[in-house]
Design an enzyme around this catalytic site. Structure first.
Site, short mmCIF file in Angstrom:
data_model
loop_
_atom_site.label_atom_id
_atom_site.label_comp_id
_atom_site.label_asym_id
_atom_site.label_seq_id
_atom_site.Cartn_x
_atom_site.Cartn_y
_atom_site.Cartn_z
N SER A 90 -5.29 105.20 97.43
CA SER A 90 -4.45 104.79 98.81
C SER A 90 -2.99 105.07 98.49
CB SER A 90 -4.73 103.55 99.47
OG SER A 90 -4.36 102.55 98.49
N HIS B 243 1.45 98.17 89.75
CA HIS B 243 0.69 97.04 89.54
C HIS B 243 0.75 95.93 90.65
CE1 HIS B 243 -1.34 94.30 86.84
NE2 HIS B 243 -0.63 93.33 87.18
N GLU C 106 2.97 98.14 98.38
CA GLU C 106 2.65 99.24 97.28
C GLU C 106 2.90 100.74 97.83
OE1 GLU C 106 -0.85 98.95 94.74
OE2 GLU C 106 -1.04 96.95 95.19
C1 GRF Z 1 -3.45 99.16 93.58
O1 GRF Z 1 -3.65 98.04 93.63
C2 GRF Z 1 -2.54 99.44 92.28
O2 GRF Z 1 -1.52 98.38 92.21
C3 GRF Z 1 -3.75 99.16 91.08
O3 GRF Z 1 -4.72 99.74 91.47
C4 GRF Z 1 -4.76 99.78 92.86
C5 GRF Z 1 -5.26 101.05 93.01
O4 GRF Z 1 -5.33 101.29 94.45
N1 GRF Z 1 -3.15 99.68 89.88
P1 GRF Z 1 -5.45 102.73 95.16
O5 GRF Z 1 -6.65 103.73 94.56
O6 GRF Z 1 -4.15 103.34 95.13
O7 GRF Z 1 -5.92 102.30 96.65
#
Ligand code: GRF
Length: 222
Positions: free
Chosen positions: A17, A113, A178
């Site tokens: 995502s 993170h 994020e």
């Molecule tokens: C996210 O929560 C990121 O912060 C962590 O792993 C997860 C990955 O999610 N490092 P996605 O694959 O980007 O949806």
């Protein structure tokens, strides 16, 4: 003349995502970065499909095909360099990288993170933040150092933890942020606005002035 865009390889292991947010950002006009390759250590990662749909070259480098980390990373590095990569963005990549690899890409390797680092490094961040009783959590984009979830912090977003939260609801609130801060960090780096001095990332951006403090629970208005 149009300035050359920063060539980015994104490393994933799963649904991607954050990768999706980076792809969307790179598709906007004048964005200073482009994704030149997406590489996964898991052959069935959903993110690979997302990247292919966006017309981005993909590769799978399955770690379990290699006898050790060194040989896995040697092939990974080959794939990354073949794409002319200038910056690596880890986006849900679940492989710990060796010190040798991280040092080779020092200050050209970033990660996102799901906590306000340096709190809650490692896994299960949302559950641990709730159990610790902290009032805020969030997410962090940082340059990668050999120690897990360490390195100069580029951007953070904070969200409140509410009394009814469980790990799932908090994860969703953090994930929304994020998807905003990863493209922002990439933009700042692409525009040459991020400088690493010692072990701090200095961001040369005027919009750093934020309004006041966030308080949780909010002070009742009288
Ligand atoms: C996210 O929560 C990121 O912060 C962590 O792993 C997860 C990955 O999610 N490092 P996605 O694959 O980007 O949806």
């Amino acid at each position: 003349m149009v300035a050359p865009r920063l060539k980015v390889t994104v490393l994933i292991s799963g649904r991607g995502s954050n990768l999706g947010a980076l792809i969307d950002a790179c598709a906007t006009s004048n964005f200073p970065a482009e994704i030149v390759r997406v590489i996964s250590n898991e052959t069935n990662a959903g993110g690979l499909v997302k990247a292919a749909k966006a017309g981005i070259p993909t590769a799978a480098v399955p770690h379990h095909n290699y006898p050790d980390r060194r040989s896995f990373e040697a092939d990974l590095d080959k794939e990354i360099r073949a794409a002319g990569t200038q910056l690596i963005a880890l986006a849900g990549s679940m492989r710990l990288l060796t010190e040798a690899f991280v040092d080779k890409w020092r200050n050209r390797l970033i990660n996102i993170h799901p906590s306000l680092l340096p709190s809650f490094k490692g896994l299960h961040t949302h559950k641990r933040a709730i159990e610790a009783g902290v009032r805020f959590s969030g997410c962090t984009v940082h340059f990668v150092r050999p120690a897990m979830d360490e390195g100069p912090i580029i951007v953070q977003a904070a969200v409140p933890i509410l009394s009814g939260d469980d790990a799932t609801s908090l994860e969703a609130r953090v994930l929304t942020q994020e998807h905003l801060i990863y493209p922002l960090a990439l933009q700042l780096i692409g525009e040459g606005k991020v400088l690493v001095k010692g072990e701090r990332a200095i961001v040369n951006e005027n919009s750093e002035q934020l309004p006041g403090a966030m308080i949780n629970p909010a002070i009742p208005m009288v």
